[in-house]
Design a protein around this motif. Sequence first.
Motif, PDB file in Angstrom:
ATOM      1  N   TYR A   1       3.241   6.294   0.462  1.00  0.00           N
ATOM      2  CA  TYR A   1       2.441   6.462  -0.703  1.00  0.00           C
ATOM      3  C   TYR A   1       2.245   7.718  -1.151  1.00  0.00           C
ATOM      4  O   TYR A   1       2.208   8.433  -2.393  1.00  0.00           O
ATOM      5  CB  TYR A   1       1.151   5.619  -0.734  1.00  0.00           C
ATOM      6  CG  TYR A   1       1.372   4.241  -1.196  1.00  0.00           C
ATOM      7  CD1 TYR A   1       1.087   3.731  -2.298  1.00  0.00           C
ATOM      8  CD2 TYR A   1       1.713   2.908  -0.462  1.00  0.00           C
ATOM      9  CE1 TYR A   1       1.418   2.505  -2.990  1.00  0.00           C
ATOM     10  CE2 TYR A   1       1.695   1.757  -0.902  1.00  0.00           C
ATOM     11  CZ  TYR A   1       1.539   1.525  -1.843  1.00  0.00           C
ATOM     12  OH  TYR A   1       1.890   0.108  -2.395  1.00  0.00           O
ATOM     13  N   ASN A   2       2.248   8.628  -0.024  1.00  0.00           N
ATOM     14  CA  ASN A   2       1.777  10.113  -0.333  1.00  0.00           C
ATOM     15  C   ASN A   2       3.010  10.666  -0.844  1.00  0.00           C
ATOM     16  O   ASN A   2       2.874  11.712  -1.752  1.00  0.00           O
ATOM     17  CB  ASN A   2       1.546  10.818   1.125  1.00  0.00           C
ATOM     18  CG  ASN A   2       1.046  12.004   0.931  1.00  0.00           C
ATOM     19  OD1 ASN A   2       0.197  12.388   0.219  1.00  0.00           O
ATOM     20  ND2 ASN A   2       1.636  12.895   1.907  1.00  0.00           N
ATOM     21  N   ALA A   3       4.181  10.434  -0.544  1.00  0.00           N
ATOM     22  CA  ALA A   3       5.448  10.909  -1.132  1.00  0.00           C
ATOM     23  C   ALA A   3       5.518  10.433  -2.571  1.00  0.00           C
ATOM     24  O   ALA A   3       6.013  11.320  -3.323  1.00  0.00           O
ATOM     25  CB  ALA A   3       6.568  10.488  -0.274  1.00  0.00           C
ATOM     26  N   ALA A   4       5.161   9.081  -2.908  1.00  0.00           N
ATOM     27  CA  ALA A   4       5.219   8.971  -4.444  1.00  0.00           C
ATOM     28  C   ALA A   4       4.121   9.698  -5.106  1.00  0.00           C
ATOM     29  O   ALA A   4       4.354  10.042  -6.305  1.00  0.00           O
ATOM     30  CB  ALA A   4       4.811   7.291  -4.442  1.00  0.00           C
ATOM     31  N   LEU A   5       2.947   9.962  -4.551  1.00  0.00           N
ATOM     32  CA  LEU A   5       2.120  10.663  -5.180  1.00  0.00           C
ATOM     33  C   LEU A   5       2.385  12.251  -5.491  1.00  0.00           C
ATOM     34  O   LEU A   5       2.325  12.633  -6.719  1.00  0.00           O
ATOM     35  CB  LEU A   5       0.756  10.755  -4.437  1.00  0.00           C
ATOM     36  CG  LEU A   5      -0.255  11.541  -4.858  1.00  0.00           C
ATOM     37  CD1 LEU A   5      -1.156  11.150  -6.007  1.00  0.00           C
ATOM     38  CD2 LEU A   5      -1.439  11.710  -3.719  1.00  0.00           C
ATOM     39  N   ALA A   6       3.139  12.477  -4.391  1.00  0.00           N
ATOM     40  CA  ALA A   6       3.683  13.900  -4.560  1.00  0.00           C
ATOM     41  C   ALA A   6       4.697  13.981  -5.683  1.00  0.00           C
ATOM     42  O   ALA A   6       4.721  15.001  -6.243  1.00  0.00           O
ATOM     43  CB  ALA A   6       4.502  14.429  -3.285  1.00  0.00           C
ATOM     44  N   LEU A   7       5.541  13.151  -5.956  1.00  0.00           N
ATOM     45  CA  LEU A   7       6.578  13.079  -7.055  1.00  0.00           C
ATOM     46  C   LEU A   7       5.731  13.074  -8.160  1.00  0.00           C
ATOM     47  O   LEU A   7       6.163  13.753  -9.292  1.00  0.00           O
ATOM     48  CB  LEU A   7       7.534  11.808  -7.019  1.00  0.00           C
ATOM     49  CG  LEU A   7       8.719  11.901  -7.865  1.00  0.00           C
ATOM     50  CD1 LEU A   7       9.249  13.301  -8.031  1.00  0.00           C
ATOM     51  CD2 LEU A   7       9.532  10.648  -7.607  1.00  0.00           C
ATOM     52  N   GLY A   8       4.837  12.231  -8.627  1.00  0.00           N
ATOM     53  CA  GLY A   8       4.026  12.275  -9.659  1.00  0.00           C
ATOM     54  C   GLY A   8       3.503  13.715 -10.044  1.00  0.00           C
ATOM     55  O   GLY A   8       3.549  14.360 -11.126  1.00  0.00           O
ATOM     56  N   ILE A   9       2.759  14.341  -9.017  1.00  0.00           N
ATOM     57  CA  ILE A   9       2.197  15.752  -9.069  1.00  0.00           C
ATOM     58  C   ILE A   9       3.501  16.588  -9.573  1.00  0.00           C
ATOM     59  O   ILE A   9       3.182  17.682 -10.305  1.00  0.00           O
ATOM     60  CB  ILE A   9       1.788  16.292  -7.882  1.00  0.00           C
ATOM     61  CG1 ILE A   9       0.386  15.132  -7.271  1.00  0.00           C
ATOM     62  CG2 ILE A   9       0.920  17.444  -7.796  1.00  0.00           C
ATOM     63  CD1 ILE A   9      -0.691  14.973  -8.431  1.00  0.00           C
ATOM     64  N   ALA A  10       4.358  16.648  -8.802  1.00  0.00           N
ATOM     65  CA  ALA A  10       5.660  17.426  -9.212  1.00  0.00           C
ATOM     66  C   ALA A  10       6.020  17.406 -10.494  1.00  0.00           C
ATOM     67  O   ALA A  10       6.363  18.295 -11.108  1.00  0.00           O
ATOM     68  CB  ALA A  10       6.758  17.290  -8.164  1.00  0.00           C
ATOM     69  N   ASN A  11       6.231  16.088 -11.206  1.00  0.00           N
ATOM     70  CA  ASN A  11       6.796  16.189 -12.305  1.00  0.00           C
ATOM     71  C   ASN A  11       5.693  16.571 -13.522  1.00  0.00           C
ATOM     72  O   ASN A  11       5.986  17.416 -14.326  1.00  0.00           O
ATOM     73  CB  ASN A  11       6.933  14.756 -12.613  1.00  0.00           C
ATOM     74  CG  ASN A  11       8.102  14.047 -11.932  1.00  0.00           C
ATOM     75  OD1 ASN A  11       9.337  14.785 -11.782  1.00  0.00           O
ATOM     76  ND2 ASN A  11       8.088  12.506 -11.607  1.00  0.00           N
ATOM     77  N   GLN A  12       4.320  16.501 -13.092  1.00  0.00           N
ATOM     78  CA  GLN A  12       3.396  16.841 -13.901  1.00  0.00           C
ATOM     79  C   GLN A  12       3.370  18.462 -14.021  1.00  0.00           C
ATOM     80  O   GLN A  12       3.155  19.005 -15.038  1.00  0.00           O
ATOM     81  CB  GLN A  12       2.048  16.278 -13.670  1.00  0.00           C
ATOM     82  CG  GLN A  12       1.090  16.371 -15.015  1.00  0.00           C
ATOM     83  CD  GLN A  12       1.640  15.365 -16.137  1.00  0.00           C
ATOM     84  OE1 GLN A  12       2.278  14.712 -15.962  1.00  0.00           O
ATOM     85  NE2 GLN A  12       1.212  16.044 -17.217  1.00  0.00           N
TER      86      GLN A  12
END
Length: 407
Positions: A272-283
């Motif tokens: 889940y942390n990695a999934a969160l990181a992807l959202g942050i990276a995209n934003q």
Amino acid sequence: MAGSSAVWAAHHASCRPHQPSSSSSQRPQARLLPLPPRRGGASLARPRASLAAAAATATATAAPARTASEEAVYEVVMRQAALVEGGVARKGEAAGARRRQRPRWAEEKEEEGLRGWGLLGDAYDRCGEVCAEYAKTFYLGTQLMTPERRKAVWAIYVWCRRTDELVDGPNASYITPTALDRWEKRLEDLFEGRPYDMYDAALSDTVSKFPVDIQPFKDMIEGMRLDLWKSRYRTFDELYLYCYYVAGTVGLMTVPVMGIAPDSKASTESVYNAALALGIANQLTNILRDVGEDARRGRIYLPLDELAQAGLTEDDIFRGKVTDKWRRFMKGQIQRARLFFDEAEKGVAHLDSASRWPVLASLWLYRQILDAIEANDYNNFTKRAYVGKARKLLSLPVAYARAAVGS
């Protein structure tokens, strides 16, 4: 806002990092949540909030204290991870409870006059059509998923897109806090099996089948509320929370649908942390791409304290002149976004094998926007960074091969 994501990388269209100093020894680092390992599972490593914190971690095992924003997000991550870790029994119990609240549209569609939009399958098909139109690459990748997961991802994508368009769409000028309150009440109703329309019906069915928590959906609406009144962010910690609201939430929504590989040794929390990181990276990528566009709307989605440390002001943003100070600042922002992408990519291998390709392909394609900003000599005031069709096509088979071997 300059836009939000849906289904990890697919939905991002446009709305925002840590101030780089001119000294290479003070390069910014991505901030991620410290997530504990599950029963013998290995947690994914995470970059630290600063170089000093990273150095401290090298000599001590204790993780640095979480900021207020990180703590708020951490609680949501743990709540969703707990749902997934509850096992088949809990999932079956929750699904059974929802089935006992049989949606009215499923049993009474004739007398309610809903013949016009047909059966549940038609609702999912319509969601697929929207995904195919607005997220072509991701839609292509979903064809590798099982039919149930594919349809569920489409339903989540459509809800996220509709939510984003409340404040970024053609009727955005008419949206009020009250309208968002009504949208949140509508969300609660569909989670209880009372959808308002066909798109709601697809999502209502999805959350009855998968251990999806409502909080990330509510948090995305909170991000829309911020865009109604907030146009400046004093620190990266403020910006981090905003990025979670409008984009990081999507990873938490979709991991239960994407599925974690049965043989993964990573903790549920770290995935889940990695999934969160992807959202942050995209934003963050959206923010860096759309600096000029946002400035023309009177918005600055860059930490004001970091701008000041770089010797830049709000007026510099509105003037839109590329200077050496701006280039140095942008190099640091791009580095941070890449660190988040790197962290996110580590988690892709732990997804179910059928879900890896669309996520990895979208990640790679979106990360290339950062390359395009560099190629434009950091002019994100008047030039829009984009990835050409040829580069997109070349990336897809490579991403497929990488996803297939799970590395």
